[in-house]
Design an enzyme around this catalytic site. Structure first.
Site, PDB file in Angstrom:
ATOM      1  N   ARG A 231      41.401  33.463  41.393  1.00 17.25           N
ATOM      2  CA  ARG A 231      41.910  31.869  41.460  1.00 17.25           C
ATOM      3  C   ARG A 231      42.618  31.579  42.857  1.00 17.25           C
ATOM      4  O   ARG A 231      43.475  32.477  43.422  1.00 17.25           O
ATOM      5  CB  ARG A 231      42.693  31.483  40.383  1.00 17.25           C
ATOM      6  CG  ARG A 231      41.985  31.562  39.082  1.00 17.25           C
ATOM      7  CD  ARG A 231      41.000  30.197  39.059  1.00 17.25           C
ATOM      8  NE  ARG A 231      40.003  30.211  37.822  1.00 17.25           N
ATOM      9  CZ  ARG A 231      38.803  30.464  37.638  1.00 17.25           C
ATOM     10  NH1 ARG A 231      38.207  30.873  38.539  1.00 17.25           N
ATOM     11  NH2 ARG A 231      38.176  30.055  36.572  1.00 17.25           N
ATOM     12  N   GLU A 260      39.933  23.232  45.807  1.00 16.36           N
ATOM     13  CA  GLU A 260      38.383  23.113  45.685  1.00 16.36           C
ATOM     14  C   GLU A 260      37.832  21.840  45.329  1.00 16.36           C
ATOM     15  O   GLU A 260      38.368  21.218  44.470  1.00 16.36           O
ATOM     16  CB  GLU A 260      37.856  24.130  44.766  1.00 16.36           C
ATOM     17  CG  GLU A 260      38.630  25.507  45.022  1.00 16.36           C
ATOM     18  CD  GLU A 260      38.096  26.645  44.188  1.00 16.36           C
ATOM     19  OE1 GLU A 260      37.426  26.287  43.352  1.00 16.36           O
ATOM     20  OE2 GLU A 260      38.567  27.848  44.243  1.00 16.36           O
ATOM     21  N   HIS A 279      33.308  29.564  45.742  1.00 11.75           N
ATOM     22  CA  HIS A 279      33.839  29.816  44.458  1.00 11.75           C
ATOM     23  C   HIS A 279      32.204  29.993  43.594  1.00 11.75           C
ATOM     24  O   HIS A 279      32.045  29.521  42.642  1.00 11.75           O
ATOM     25  CB  HIS A 279      34.471  28.618  43.624  1.00 11.75           C
ATOM     26  CG  HIS A 279      35.094  29.074  42.236  1.00 11.75           C
ATOM     27  ND1 HIS A 279      36.304  28.692  41.901  1.00 11.75           N
ATOM     28  CD2 HIS A 279      34.538  30.101  41.514  1.00 11.75           C
ATOM     29  CE1 HIS A 279      36.385  29.122  40.738  1.00 11.75           C
ATOM     30  NE2 HIS A 279      35.801  30.164  40.411  1.00 11.75           N
TER      31      HIS A 279
HETATM   32  N1  LIG Z   1      35.116  33.475  41.417  1.00 14.03           N
HETATM   33  C1  LIG Z   1      34.527  33.488  40.247  1.00 14.03           C
HETATM   34  O1  LIG Z   1      33.406  32.733  40.096  1.00 14.03           O
HETATM   35  C2  LIG Z   1      35.071  33.979  39.016  1.00 14.03           C
HETATM   36  C3  LIG Z   1      34.288  34.467  37.974  1.00 14.03           C
HETATM   37  C4  LIG Z   1      34.987  35.154  36.976  1.00 14.03           C
HETATM   38  C5  LIG Z   1      36.334  35.264  36.975  1.00 14.03           C
HETATM   39  N2  LIG Z   1      37.114  34.725  37.805  1.00 14.03           N
HETATM   40  C6  LIG Z   1      38.538  34.914  37.855  1.00 14.03           C
HETATM   41  O2  LIG Z   1      38.909  36.112  38.030  1.00 14.03           O
HETATM   42  C7  LIG Z   1      40.110  36.728  37.401  1.00 14.03           C
HETATM   43  C8  LIG Z   1      39.831  37.819  36.403  1.00 14.03           C
HETATM   44  O3  LIG Z   1      38.918  37.587  35.649  1.00 14.03           O
HETATM   45  P1  LIG Z   1      38.970  38.368  34.219  1.00 14.03           P
HETATM   46  O4  LIG Z   1      37.476  38.050  33.653  1.00 14.03           O
HETATM   47  O5  LIG Z   1      38.662  39.787  34.568  1.00 14.03           O
HETATM   48  O6  LIG Z   1      40.267  37.968  33.589  1.00 14.03           O
HETATM   49  P2  LIG Z   1      40.947  38.992  32.421  1.00 14.03           P
HETATM   50  O7  LIG Z   1      41.585  38.227  31.633  1.00 14.03           O
HETATM   51  O8  LIG Z   1      39.974  40.060  31.822  1.00 14.03           O
HETATM   52  O9  LIG Z   1      41.672  39.947  33.097  1.00 14.03           O
HETATM   53  C9  LIG Z   1      42.793  39.536  34.059  1.00 14.03           C
HETATM   54  C10 LIG Z   1      44.042  40.778  34.273  1.00 14.03           C
HETATM   55  O10 LIG Z   1      45.031  40.362  35.123  1.00 14.03           O
HETATM   56  C11 LIG Z   1      45.976  41.088  34.349  1.00 14.03           C
HETATM   57  N3  LIG Z   1      47.194  40.292  35.031  1.00 14.03           N
HETATM   58  C12 LIG Z   1      47.917  39.145  34.368  1.00 14.03           C
HETATM   59  N4  LIG Z   1      49.086  39.035  35.257  1.00 14.03           N
HETATM   60  C13 LIG Z   1      49.116  39.993  36.414  1.00 14.03           C
HETATM   61  C14 LIG Z   1      50.027  40.058  37.289  1.00 14.03           C
HETATM   62  N5  LIG Z   1      51.199  39.491  37.423  1.00 14.03           N
HETATM   63  N6  LIG Z   1      49.659  41.132  38.012  1.00 14.03           N
HETATM   64  C15 LIG Z   1      48.738  42.061  37.664  1.00 14.03           C
HETATM   65  N7  LIG Z   1      47.812  41.948  36.863  1.00 14.03           N
HETATM   66  C16 LIG Z   1      48.167  40.646  35.975  1.00 14.03           C
HETATM   67  C17 LIG Z   1      46.001  40.747  32.921  1.00 14.03           C
HETATM   68  O11 LIG Z   1      46.580  41.934  32.264  1.00 14.03           O
HETATM   69  C18 LIG Z   1      44.307  41.187  32.818  1.00 14.03           C
HETATM   70  O12 LIG Z   1      44.028  42.498  32.735  1.00 14.03           O
HETATM   71  C19 LIG Z   1      40.487  35.360  36.565  1.00 14.03           C
HETATM   72  O13 LIG Z   1      41.301  34.445  37.402  1.00 14.03           O
HETATM   73  C20 LIG Z   1      39.124  34.745  36.583  1.00 14.03           C
HETATM   74  O14 LIG Z   1      39.263  33.017  36.352  1.00 14.03           O
HETATM   75  C21 LIG Z   1      36.586  34.117  38.776  1.00 14.03           C
END
Ligand SMILES: NC(=O)c1ccc[n+]([C@@H]2O[C@H](COP(=O)([O-])OP(=O)(O)OC[C@H]3O[C@@H](n4cnc5c(N)ncnc54)[C@H](O)[C@@H]3O)[C@@H](O)[C@H]2O)c1
Length: 324
Positions: A231, A260, A279
């Protein structure tokens, strides 16, 4: 049961539902007024990120039982209002995790071997072989922030490229990371000091807001590469720009932005050592199909009175005894 799909979605979703006798209307691009006028006919609503599911819409949907978000975030749905209206909110997390991890690696490979610049150069008739000397990933240290669904897929790919994989995630137990061949690092500063490449896969929360800042970049190795497909607000773009211009960061791959769409005035767009995309890390034909199939399956689950795998409003479920 009658379901409205109000955003563009793979036709596979409607086919799966129709095969089970659900009546489906696919009407992307309706105005909020048009949507509100027809919503009373439907028992289910499927959206991506385009439709805003407001309290007014939920109240107008007198028959609505479920709103399915085809994708991960439910930021476009007023989940509190849905709970008050007794409408289940569910989503399909994970359908695009592999695509997002692969895009992260595509950015990393592009940066490591200057692919976009070399491609543009050859297309203008140049043959600058001395200009595009990159680095190998094998033997480099990959520092992953956030070891959830995407971070774990990135870790697998790092290991396949013979990188040393470090992970920082205060919410995932050490032994679980070790099982996934990630070396857990409990101190963020320690990971930043050791990683040649830092890649972000956390959600955006008050805790992760500007996690990548002037202060944390200062902890990184000189010449580190930074990638963000999570994000945009996890990074302070001003600090990233400043670090790239003075060589503290070698390069950056950015799929997500503080605002964005990002503005053409964003100085990051003028830097040759930045590879950027709008994105789209999680968007691919495969991911779109996974998401469409996933949301259809979850709608059918709700119809059968079963609990969806990913509920946006879990507090509501115990109160919905009439469904079971
Ligand atoms: N660019 C895109 O098109 C796209 C697509 C999918 C997901 N995303 C984004 O990617 C990110 C990850 O997605 P996901 O599906 O793996 O989410 P997820 O919830 O499965 O994993 C996120 C992880 O981050 C960890 N976390 C939370 N706070 C933290 C901190 N302060 N320090 C370190 N780790 C921390 C959590 O414990 C969790 O394990 C999210 O922000 C999601 O919105 C973006």
């Amino acid at each position: 049961m009658k379901v409205l799909i109000s955003d563009k979605l793979e036709p596979g979703c409607a086919s799966i539902l129709e095969n089970k006798g659900v009546e489906v209307d696919h009407k992307p691009g309706l105005s909020p007024g048009e949507l509100q006028a027809i919503i009373p006919e439907y028992d289910g609503l499927i959206v991506r990120s385009g439709t805003r599911v407001t309290e007014a819409l939920l109240q107008a949907g007198r028959r609505l039982r479920v709103v399915g978000r085809a994708g991960t975030g439910v930021d476009n749905i007023d989940v509190g209002a849905a709970t008050r209206c007794g409408v289940i909110v569910m989503n399909t997390p994970g359908g695009n995790s592999v695509s997002t991890a692969e895009h992260t690696f595509a950015m990393l490979m592009s940066l490591a071997r200057h692919i976009p610049q070399a491609s543009a150069s050859v297309k203008t008739g140049k043959w600058e072989r001395g200009q595009y000397i990159g680095i190998e990933l094998a033997g480099k240290t990959l520092g992953i922030l956030g070891l959830g669904k995407v971070g774990r897929e990135v870790a697998l790919r790092g290991a396949a490229f013979k990188m040393k994989v470090l992970g920082y995630d205060p919410y995932v137990p050490r032994d679980e990371l070790e099982r996934r061949e990630v070396q857990p690092v409990s101190d963020l500063a320690d990971l930043l000091a050791r990683a040649d490449i830092v890649t972000c896969h956390t959600p955006h929360t008050p805790e992760t807001h500007h996690l990548i800042s002037e202060k944390t970049i200062a902890r990184m190795k000189d010449g580190a590469i930074f990638i963000n497909t999570s994000r945009g607000k996890v990074q302070d773009e001003r600090a990233v720009f400043e670090a790239l211009t003075r060589g503290k960061l070698r390069a950056a791959g950015l799929d997500v932005w503080e605002e964005e769409p990002t503005s053409l005035d964003n100085p990051l767009l003028n830097l040759d050592n930045v590879v950027c995309t709008p994105h789209v890390a999680g968007v691919s034909e495969t991911a779109n199909r996974n998401i469409a199939v996933g949301v259809a399956s979850e709608i059918l689950r709700v119809m059968r009175g079963e609990k969806p795998k990913a509920l946006g409003n879990p507090d509501l479920w115990p109160r919905l005894t009439h469904l079971r």
